[in-house]
Design a protein around this motif. Structure first.
Motif: not given
Ligand SMILES: [Zn+2]
Ligand SMILES: [Zn+2]
Length: 342
Positions: A272-297
């Motif tokens: 429950d990666y995203s669920g536990r995280l969002m609850r732990a930090v009290h549902f932030p206004a903004l999430v920016l996904p990071t480290h999701w691209d292929n960095f060898t390209a």
């Protein structure tokens, strides 16, 4: 960088600050000045809400966070060498016209100085989450060029020492520190590395003392422990992760308005990666996904498959925290934060 208002009066004429370690000296002065401000009953400038904070994604886990005066970099990795991939990632197939050399683990890594210079003209602070080449390879070059102060683990600082980055620029942290820098403050948070290779990734190694540059990719890839950072800047609280895991008890009760969340597929190895995280930090206004691209390209290559894979992450966040806005960042595009909540 800018000193707190009550401390600005104390600042010497910067025209006389010609030493290569002047930024480190300024950081020390800012810290001393902040203590002075506290002593006379004023809040440090890091609690002020006056400036416009702008984020820019540099690709991989790299970010620039700036108010136009102070520039903070997270895991800046501009070189995007054609190097080894994390286990489980789809290999990058070299596109026509991609003439980058192919690096193996025992090759010395050469940062792309021209690309770094083009995209990182200046920096005051660099925060490094862990010692893997896609997080640390460019940091010695950036530190030597900009004289930025680098926060990181002992492992990370040993990589910088190999490149003769002056000790005055190195602030070694282990997690638990909460440091005031005048215009912003940083809480250093113990964290965990992504559970790569279907949970089989584990490293207790760190980059050793006494290494001499140039380092091989293997020498700058021992992890050395993983940190997260909470940056308080003009009233914003920006929680920064450099990969796809966290220690729930270490982030419980934080109330960031912005969270940079590791969003690659290895997050799914966690319960429950995203669920536990969002609850732990009290549902932030903004999430920016990071480290999701292929960095060898390279930057110009299509990231279509990574963008498609990212959609399930966005859905997870939306399900766990419906009011949270998720912005898919584009390389180097400015993301201005809205005014901090009063
Ligand atoms: Zn890593
Ligand atoms: Zn990484």
């Amino acid at each position: 960088m800018t000193l707190p208002p009550c401390a600005a009066r104390l600042r010497a004429n910067p025209a006389h600050w010609g030493l290569p370690v002047w930024k480190a000296a300024l950081a020390s002065l800012a810290l001393a000045a902040t203590l002075l401000c506290a002593a006379v009953g004023q809040n440090p400038a890091s609690s002020e809400k006056s400036g416009q904070v702008v984020l820019r994604w540099l690709g991989t886990a790299g970010w620039e966070i700036s108010d136009g005066k102070t520039v903070i970099l997270i895991d800046p990795y501009i070189s995007r060498i054609f190097g080894p991939q994390p286990p489980g990632r789809t290999p990058y197939e070299r596109a026509a016209g991609d003439t980058r050399p192919l690096y193996g683990w025992d090759d010395a890594a050469v940062p792309d100085g021209a690309a770094i210079d083009a995209h990182v003209p200046r920096a005051d602070f660099v925060l490094v989450t862990h010692t893997h080449y896609d997080h640390v390879l460019d940091v010695p070059h950036i530190a030597l060029k900009t004289h930025a102060v680098v926060l990181g683990t002992e492992s990370t600082e040993n990589v910088l020492r190999a490149y003769r980055v002056p000790e005055e620029q190195l602030i070694t942290v282990r997690g638990g520190e909460d440091y005031e820098f005048g215009t912003f403050s940083v809480k250093v948070i113990p964290s965990l590395h992504s559970p790569l290779d279907h949970k089989h990734y584990f490293s207790s190694e760190k980059a050793s003392e006494g290494m001499k540059a140039p380092l091989t990719l293997r020498q700058m890839h021992p992890e050395g422990g993983t940190l997260a950072y909470l940056i308080r800047f003009h009233g914003h609280q920006i929680l920064v992760f450099g990969g796809m895991n966290y220690i729930e008890r270490e982030i419980e009760g934080l109330q960031p308005d912005v969270v940079l969340v590791g969003a690659a597929g290895s997050r799914k190895e966690n319960y429950d990666y995203s669920g536990r995280l969002m609850r732990a930090v009290h549902f932030p206004a903004l999430v920016l996904p990071t480290h999701w691209d292929n960095f060898t390209a390279p930057y110009g290559a299509s990231q279509q498959s990574s963008i498609e894979a990212l959609q399930s992450f966005i859905e997870e966040i939306k399900a766990a925290s419906p009011k949270t806005k998720v912005i898919t960042p584009k390389y180097f595009e400015a993301i201005p934060l809205s005014a901090a909540a009063q």
